[in-house]
Design a protein around this motif. Structure first.
Motif: not given
Length: 167
Positions: A18-20, A27-29, A122-125
């Motif tokens: 999950i990125e965002v 609604n939660i997306a 993966k640069p983030k977090p």
């Protein structure tokens, strides 16, 4: 996140992150990272069990850039590892990791090779590289140790899920 889908009769399974998490019209997306390509060899025969990073389970190799590799998920024939920093380019030429030592709890060591199937920075977090692969070249004795460990983890995970579902 484990994603299961079916397209034109073909079943597909892959893991994503999950990125965002956002709110859309109340609604939660969830925005997931979807792979651009899933090769047939990436379709797993066995579900990989999530391994907490503080478990101490490590994959040891002779490659210096993988010295800090922690096991992210594990099945009886596959592994996902996480390495701090960006080692994607350094690992691109490596398709097979030979003479690996998978360190399990209770001083159990499984000697194996890893056929690399995916590499992703993966640069983030935090900056990290995730490598997924197939475990190969395992002796019958070591395979039994690995099977027992993974099956025990799967039982514990199912029991936790059942308690959560019935709570």
């Amino acid at each position: 996140v484990n994603v299961f889908c079916k397209h034109q009769g073909m079943r597909l399974h892959f893991e994503s992150i999950i990125e965002v998490i956002t709110l859309i019209e109340g609604n939660i997306a969830y925005q997931l990272r979807v792979p651009t390509q899933v090769e047939s060899k990436q379709q797993r025969k066995n579900f990989r069990v999530h391994i907490p990073l503080d478990s101490g389970i490590k994959l040891l190799t002779d490659i210096p850039s993988m010295a800090m590799a922690s096991v992210l998920n594990l099945s009886t024939n596959g592994i996902g590892v996480i390495i701090p920093g960006n080692v994607e380019e350094a690992m691109r030429g490596q398709r097979v990791l030979k003479n690996c030592r998978l360190q399990l709890p209770m001083n159990i060591t499984v000697i194996c090779s890893v056929q690399i199937r995916s590499i992703q920075f993966k640069p983030k977090p935090t900056r990290r590289t995730i490598i997924g692969g197939e475990l190969t070249d395992i002796s019958i004795t070591d395979q039994k140790k690995l099977d027992q460990y993974v099956f025990a983890l799967q039982r514990m995970q199912r029991q936790r899920e059942m308690r959560t579902d019935h709570a």
